[in-house]
Design a protein around this motif. Sequence first.
Motif, PDB file in Angstrom:
ATOM      1  N   ILE A  56     -22.215  38.142 106.662  1.00  0.00           N
ATOM      2  CA  ILE A  56     -21.562  39.351 107.168  1.00  0.00           C
ATOM      3  C   ILE A  56     -20.376  38.989 108.048  1.00  0.00           C
ATOM      4  O   ILE A  56     -19.294  39.591 107.946  1.00  0.00           O
ATOM      5  CB  ILE A  56     -22.572  40.235 107.925  1.00  0.00           C
ATOM      6  CG1 ILE A  56     -23.568  40.833 106.935  1.00  0.00           C
ATOM      7  CG2 ILE A  56     -21.874  41.334 108.705  1.00  0.00           C
ATOM      8  CD1 ILE A  56     -24.740  41.534 107.591  1.00  0.00           C
ATOM      9  N   LEU A  57     -20.524  37.995 108.913  1.00  0.00           N
ATOM     10  CA  LEU A  57     -19.436  37.589 109.794  1.00  0.00           C
ATOM     11  C   LEU A  57     -18.268  36.988 109.017  1.00  0.00           C
ATOM     12  O   LEU A  57     -17.098  37.260 109.325  1.00  0.00           O
ATOM     13  CB  LEU A  57     -19.947  36.591 110.834  1.00  0.00           C
ATOM     14  CG  LEU A  57     -20.893  37.173 111.888  1.00  0.00           C
ATOM     15  CD1 LEU A  57     -21.478  36.068 112.750  1.00  0.00           C
ATOM     16  CD2 LEU A  57     -20.166  38.188 112.736  1.00  0.00           C
TER      17      LEU A  57
ATOM     18  N   VAL B   3     -12.046  40.287 105.528  1.00  0.00           N
ATOM     19  CA  VAL B   3     -11.594  41.668 105.360  1.00  0.00           C
ATOM     20  C   VAL B   3     -10.523  42.011 106.391  1.00  0.00           C
ATOM     21  O   VAL B   3      -9.531  42.660 106.079  1.00  0.00           O
ATOM     22  CB  VAL B   3     -12.780  42.652 105.416  1.00  0.00           C
ATOM     23  CG1 VAL B   3     -12.318  44.078 105.590  1.00  0.00           C
ATOM     24  CG2 VAL B   3     -13.618  42.526 104.160  1.00  0.00           C
ATOM     25  N   THR B   4     -10.708  41.541 107.621  1.00  0.00           N
ATOM     26  CA  THR B   4      -9.696  41.773 108.644  1.00  0.00           C
ATOM     27  C   THR B   4      -8.385  41.072 108.288  1.00  0.00           C
ATOM     28  O   THR B   4      -7.305  41.661 108.399  1.00  0.00           O
ATOM     29  CB  THR B   4     -10.199  41.279 110.011  1.00  0.00           C
ATOM     30  OG1 THR B   4     -11.419  41.945 110.319  1.00  0.00           O
ATOM     31  CG2 THR B   4      -9.180  41.560 111.099  1.00  0.00           C
TER      32      THR B   4
ATOM     33  N   ASN C  49     -16.480  39.865 107.256  1.00  0.00           N
ATOM     34  CA  ASN C  49     -15.701  40.646 108.224  1.00  0.00           C
ATOM     35  C   ASN C  49     -14.402  39.939 108.581  1.00  0.00           C
ATOM     36  O   ASN C  49     -13.348  40.581 108.716  1.00  0.00           O
ATOM     37  CB  ASN C  49     -16.505  40.911 109.489  1.00  0.00           C
ATOM     38  CG  ASN C  49     -17.470  42.054 109.319  1.00  0.00           C
ATOM     39  OD1 ASN C  49     -17.287  42.904 108.464  1.00  0.00           O
ATOM     40  ND2 ASN C  49     -18.505  42.072 110.136  1.00  0.00           N
TER      41      ASN C  49
ATOM     42  N   GLY D 165     -18.619  40.451  98.966  1.00  0.00           N
ATOM     43  CA  GLY D 165     -19.828  40.373  99.782  1.00  0.00           C
ATOM     44  C   GLY D 165     -20.977  39.726  99.049  1.00  0.00           C
ATOM     45  O   GLY D 165     -21.719  38.917  99.617  1.00  0.00           O
TER      46      GLY D 165
END
Length: 87
Positions: A33-34, A40-41, A37, A19
């Motif tokens: 952030i997007l 991470v997914t 995400n 991050g």
Amino acid sequence: MMTYMASLFCIAMCGSFFGIAMGTVTDDQNVAILIVNLFVTLFNFGAGCLSNTGANANPIIKFLSWVSPMHYGVEVIFKQVTKGRRG
């Protein structure tokens, strides 16, 4: 207990550093952030949290399990959980 805590700590630190790295690459906080995400997914797919990574897995999922940094930490956690259930 210590193995479980160390695995969770390593996964959390990897996420924090990823991050921070993404925050330095982009100018906008929401974009960072997007992007994080999304990755991470994808890494959770490769870690086996969201899909099967066994012998009959999709080739894309097998590749993600090979490159996912979360795969090894989650593998240790899953082994500790199943070991605890057996007694």
